[in-house]
Design a protein around this motif. Sequence first.
Motif: not given
Ligand code: AMP
Length: 180
Positions: A28-30, A67, A127-129, A131-133, A135
């Motif tokens: 589900q892309f935000k 982003r 970062d914009d978002l 997810a798992t943390g 990155s």
């Molecule tokens: P993470 O390292 O798992 O926290 O993933 C975060 C990175 O992946 C960010 O740079 C987000 O832009 C991108 N990302 C991961 N999942 C999504 C999502 N569902 N919608 C948009 N961007 C995402």
Amino acid sequence: MDEVRQQIIDLLRRNIRNIPDFPKQGIQFKDITPLLKNPDTLELTSQVLARPFRHLDIDYVVGLESRGFLFGTNLAQDLHAGFIPIRKPGKLPADTISATYALEYGEDTIEMHTDAFNDGSRILIHDDLIATGGSAKAATELVEKLGGQVVGYSFIVELADLNGKKNLPGDPKMDILISL
Ligand code: AMP
């Protein structure tokens, strides 16, 4: 003031759209492009992002490709800080350090210039978002390897089910505008 912040955040939330099955089935892309397109939300987002960090003497905002660059430079400007990009391998032209982290399938690497900042600099990771943390955690490693101090984390959106915050150290100030 908190009420105003909440009203602004509600407006921002309405300008993030969900794109099912992008970039692959089941995700589900935000999408934050509507936030960027609307001049009001473009201006308000960086202001709301900056406010919790105004008193923290941030030297640099470190933004994650790609982003994290979109609001990261505005955020840095609002905090009167510099901006440092973290990029995918092979994109930064000078000497770099790198960190590798696990993905659901496989792994990913990020890089930062070795001369990005001086020892002891106060860093806000954006970062914009989240997810798992993964990155943001790898970005933390890079900052600490260079002797920087992570004093804050800033995200526009968190995917609440994944609770990525738990993978980041607890001390720095954490600000997330919207939980989805
Ligand atoms: P993470 O390292 O798992 O926290 O993933 C975060 C990175 O992946 C960010 O740079 C987000 O832009 C991108 N990302 C991961 N999942 C999504 C999502 N569902 N919608 C948009 N961007 C995402």
